[in-house]
Design an enzyme around this catalytic site. Structure first.
Site, mmCIF file in Angstrom:
data_model
loop_
_atom_site.group_PDB
_atom_site.id
_atom_site.type_symbol
_atom_site.label_atom_id
_atom_site.label_comp_id
_atom_site.label_asym_id
_atom_site.label_seq_id
_atom_site.Cartn_x
_atom_site.Cartn_y
_atom_site.Cartn_z
ATOM 1 N N GLY A 114 59.237 50.448 39.143
ATOM 2 C CA GLY A 114 58.598 48.884 38.635
ATOM 3 C C GLY A 114 57.073 48.198 38.795
ATOM 4 O O GLY A 114 56.403 47.535 38.302
ATOM 5 N N ASP A 155 49.863 51.292 30.109
ATOM 6 C CA ASP A 155 48.303 49.769 30.473
ATOM 7 C C ASP A 155 48.809 49.952 31.437
ATOM 8 O O ASP A 155 47.025 49.792 32.866
ATOM 9 C CB ASP A 155 48.235 48.776 29.892
ATOM 10 C CG ASP A 155 48.055 49.694 27.800
ATOM 11 O OD1 ASP A 155 47.313 50.994 27.466
ATOM 12 O OD2 ASP A 155 48.535 49.364 27.285
ATOM 13 N N ASN A 185 49.630 51.457 23.873
ATOM 14 C CA ASN A 185 50.641 50.269 22.506
ATOM 15 C C ASN A 185 49.549 48.844 22.581
ATOM 16 O O ASN A 185 49.667 47.920 21.312
ATOM 17 C CB ASN A 185 51.519 50.341 23.105
ATOM 18 C CG ASN A 185 52.003 49.324 24.176
ATOM 19 O OD1 ASN A 185 51.066 48.214 24.641
ATOM 20 N ND2 ASN A 185 53.190 49.449 24.278
ATOM 21 N N ILE A 187 49.027 46.332 24.463
ATOM 22 C CA ILE A 187 49.519 44.971 24.712
ATOM 23 C C ILE A 187 50.582 45.006 26.109
ATOM 24 O O ILE A 187 50.638 46.182 26.845
ATOM 25 C CB ILE A 187 51.234 45.177 24.025
ATOM 26 C CG1 ILE A 187 50.053 44.239 22.123
ATOM 27 C CG2 ILE A 187 51.404 43.487 24.345
ATOM 28 C CD1 ILE A 187 49.377 43.486 21.859
ATOM 29 N N HIS A 260 57.557 41.607 24.410
ATOM 30 C CA HIS A 260 56.943 42.486 26.569
ATOM 31 C C HIS A 260 58.682 42.546 26.763
ATOM 32 O O HIS A 260 59.536 43.311 27.024
ATOM 33 C CB HIS A 260 55.840 43.053 26.029
ATOM 34 C CG HIS A 260 55.536 42.861 27.693
ATOM 35 N ND1 HIS A 260 55.689 44.844 28.060
ATOM 36 C CD2 HIS A 260 55.773 42.304 29.494
ATOM 37 C CE1 HIS A 260 55.491 44.025 29.749
ATOM 38 N NE2 HIS A 260 55.742 43.478 30.191
ATOM 39 N N GLU A 411 45.225 56.359 50.884
ATOM 40 C CA GLU A 411 45.316 55.779 51.169
ATOM 41 C C GLU A 411 47.402 55.365 50.811
ATOM 42 O O GLU A 411 48.061 55.879 50.761
ATOM 43 C CB GLU A 411 45.207 54.715 52.584
ATOM 44 C CG GLU A 411 44.759 54.531 53.499
ATOM 45 C CD GLU A 411 43.256 54.512 52.760
ATOM 46 O OE1 GLU A 411 41.843 54.094 54.403
ATOM 47 O OE2 GLU A 411 42.620 54.107 51.599
ATOM 48 N N HIS A 461 44.799 54.203 66.138
ATOM 49 C CA HIS A 461 44.061 53.993 66.325
ATOM 50 C C HIS A 461 44.669 51.805 66.230
ATOM 51 O O HIS A 461 44.284 51.403 65.423
ATOM 52 C CB HIS A 461 42.940 53.555 65.597
ATOM 53 C CG HIS A 461 42.094 55.114 65.569
ATOM 54 N ND1 HIS A 461 42.197 55.898 65.245
ATOM 55 C CD2 HIS A 461 40.676 55.167 66.113
ATOM 56 C CE1 HIS A 461 41.249 57.051 65.935
ATOM 57 N NE2 HIS A 461 40.378 56.512 66.304
#
Length: 664
Positions: A114, A155, A185, A187, A260, A411, A461
């Protein structure tokens, strides 16, 4: 017999229906990637719905996790224990089908996704684990570890910086069994991506050293199949660039951001059903479609064949087979408890005033000899974090038999890769950076806590004690933020004994991550009885007590325990009754029963001072509003450490004066 397009349309229909019923969700990606999923899952993916934990299964990761109805539909259609009612319960309280795929809910979900970019990074970790286990255990004629890791990503994943960290390392290490599908796609939520994402993605991945298959029609089964075959044959990780139409099948919303992240609506779903030739009511799948999707028989056959291979391997290499089984089951060696406790007792009996980062390395040296499952690493700070020990052997592209990963300055990537290694199984991963730079990796550690996976981070540290590098490198609020993360075990030990206990418990902890926080500077070892050594594991304990009931309690962690002890000695000499509590792990202390907590911190002793070179506010829960906190309330400064400790009040004089004011 239903056509491939019709089988893919089953995914589209379930995805539309699930999002519509929930009145929220993301139908576009599942509808756009349905054809790719059909080819991969029905033609290539080795898995067994009846045993989602089969060790040599292929791994599938949906990095664009918002498209969760895609994987829920695939699991349901393939025969996993995910019913049509579970799909109808999409995004509802306590369902097996939460809004984004969550590890531990539905069988067959390999990782929680997610937060974009982390799925592809988990997949890199899984592929690294596969390659390392294969190098450690496979023998001529016995390829018992031999599986692919497949990942879908969009994307958004590629825009996230973590995808660069992970995919760069995957190319360097030659992870040939990693195959990624880019859902190209065009978008994203804001609209057409060319205004904010115009990279030449194929060239980017070629520069990483990947095998790139460009311009694959994501709605052409033959083209997709040919791309997968080519990917499997290449020794490099592969990016398959699939050109797709988001919301494929929706006549008025496909190809736009309108599909979407919102339900299509009843009218548009009816139009899509007509366009796709899908004549069945919501959530209804015809028997012939179920029959073609059902992977239970084929999966059981594949696992049975692998079991026969494993039996032959076990007959030829019984020791290795038993060891692989132990590691895949997450079991510690038989002699672990006894030997680990002896190591800790020996450390207490042989005092050494060393930096806790050095104590951590000594613990690795002692425990590592018993743990071939260790997979260590650091984000380009091994000489500072002290994460390498005499048994460390670096992974290289052409030799993966080692147990140490040079993550480079990555990291976030390191931490999410470690989640993938832990999820794959067979290893206990640990990584490292300066505590300040856990900030880069925070969300991956949060994901480890959410998923309840073992991810051990060494953060060195740990305070203004690092000195001259200044406030950019001096952590202040980081320890508190780790402690405030649910299911995170956070340790800040005060000497080599507490450090070894922290390591032992982190190694034993299988249901969540551990943050082990160590100093740059040397720390004095504290004297303890055997009972006190045993009490370290409770997260907080009485290190030094008063004669009779205390009138003041000093609570400290890490480098400030030594300070608390010295202040207590001076106050005791002046007739005060002072108790010193070392509290290396507040979350562990909080889990102890009420009687133990009351014995350590009696509620009627309200004169309390907490001392820690971290953000002060965290400690009010232990000292109350009437107590005092000697901590940080600002960022640090660039100066030698001893000057900084004096400037910020971490002195015996300040602790003693604060105590006297409190007791007055």
């Amino acid at each position: 017999m239903p056509s491939r397009k019709h089988l893919a349309n089953a995914i589209r229909a379930l995805s539309m229906d699930g999002v519509q019923k929930a009145n929220s969700g993301h139908p576009g990606a599942p509808m756009g990637m349905a054809d790719i999923a059909e080819v991969l899952w029905r033609g290539h993916l080795n898995h067994n719905p009846s045993n989602p934990e089969w060790a040599d299964r292929d791994r599938f990761v949906l990095s664009n996790g918002h498209g969760s109805m895609l994987i829920y539909s695939l699991l349901h259609l393939s025969g996993y224990e995910l019913s049509i009612d579970d799909l109808k319960n999409f995004r509802q309280l306590h369902s097996k089908t939460p809004g984004h795929p969550e590890y531990g809910y539905a069988p067959g979900i390999e990782t929680t996704t997610g937060p974009l970019g982390q799925g592809i990074t988990n997949a890199v970790g899984m592929a690294m684990a596969e390659k390392a286990l294969a190098a450690q255990f496979n023998k001529p004629g016995h390829d018992i570890v031999d599986h692919f890791t497949y990942v879908f990503m969009g994307d958004g994943c590629l825009m996230e910086g973590i995808s660069h960290e992970a995919c760069s390392l995957a190319g360097t290490l030659g992870l040939g069994k990693l195959i990624a599908f880019w859902d190209d796609n065009g978008i994203s939520i804001d609209g057409h991506v060319e205004g904010w994402f115009s990279d030449d993605t194929p060239k980017r991945f070629e520069a990483y050293g990947w095998h790139v298959i460009p311009a694959v029609d994501g709605h052409n089964a033959e083209a997709i199949n040919a791309a997968i075959e080519a990917a499997k044959a290449d020794p490099r990780p592969t990016l398959i660039c699939t050109k797709t139409i988001i919301g494929f099948g929706s006549p008025n919303k496909s190809g736009s951001h309108d599909c979407h992240g919102a339900p299509l609506g009843a009218e548009e779903i009816a139009a899509a059903r007509e366009f796709l030739g899908w004549e069945h009511p919501a959530f209804e799948i015809p028997a012939d479609v179920y029959a073609e999707w059902d992977a239970k028989a084929a999966g059981a056959e594949k696992e049975a064949a692998w079991n026969a291979k494993f039996d032959a391997y076990a007959a030829a290499y019984p020791t290795e087979a038993a060891e692989l089984k132990r590691r895949l089951n997450g079991e510690l060696p038989a002699e672990w408890e006894e030997k680990a406790n002896q190591i800790i007792a020996d450390l207490q009996a042989n005092p050494a005033n060393i930096a806790s980062r050095k104590a951590s390395q000594n613990a690795l040296e002692a425990f590592g000899k018993m743990l071939p499952e260790f997979m260590g690493g650091s984000a380009d700070l091994a000489p500072s974090n002290l994460t390498m020990w005499s048994g460390s052997k670096s992974l290289e592209a052409n030799d993966f038999s080692g147990n140490y990963i040079h993550y480079g300055v990555r990291e976030f990537g390191m931490t999410a890769i470690m989640n993938g290694i832990a999820l794959h199984g067979g290893f206990v991963p640990y990584g490292a950076t300066f505590l300040m730079f856990m900030e880069y990796a925070r969300n991956a550690m949060r994901m480890a806590a959410l998923m309840k996976v073992q991810n051990i981070q060494v953060y060195t540290h740990d305070s203004i004690g690092l000195g001259e590098d200044g406030p950019t490198h001096q952590p202040v609020e980081q320890i508190a933020s780790l402690r405030l993360t649910p299911n995170m075990s956070t340790w800040r030990p005060c000497d080599q004994v507490e450090s070894a206990v922290a390591w032992k418990l982190a190694i034993e902890r299988k249901d969540g991550p551990s943050a082990l926080i160590f100093s740059r500077q040397n720390l004095a070892q504290q004297p303890r009885s055997a009972e006190q050594v045993a009490d370290i594991a409770k997260g907080g304990y009485i290190l030094k007590d008063s004669d009779g009931k205390p009138e003041l309690i000093l609570i400290a962690t890490g480098s400030e325990v030594e300070l608390a002890v010295k202040a207590a000695e001076q106050l005791t000499a002046e007739g005060k009754k002072v108790r010193v509590v070392s509290m290396p792990a507040t979350d562990t202390f909080d889990k102890q029963d009420a009687a133990y907590r009351e014995a350590v911190l009696p509620s009627d002793v309200t004169a309390r001072i907490a001392i820690e070179a971290g953000i002060a506010d965290f400690w009010y829960k232990y000292v109350g509003f009437d107590g005092r906190i000697i901590g940080m309330t600002t960022f640090g400064e660039s100066a030698p450490a001893d000057q900084l400790f004096e400037m910020f009040g971490f002195t015996v004089e300040n602790v003693v004066n604060t105590a006297k004011e409190l007791l007055a």
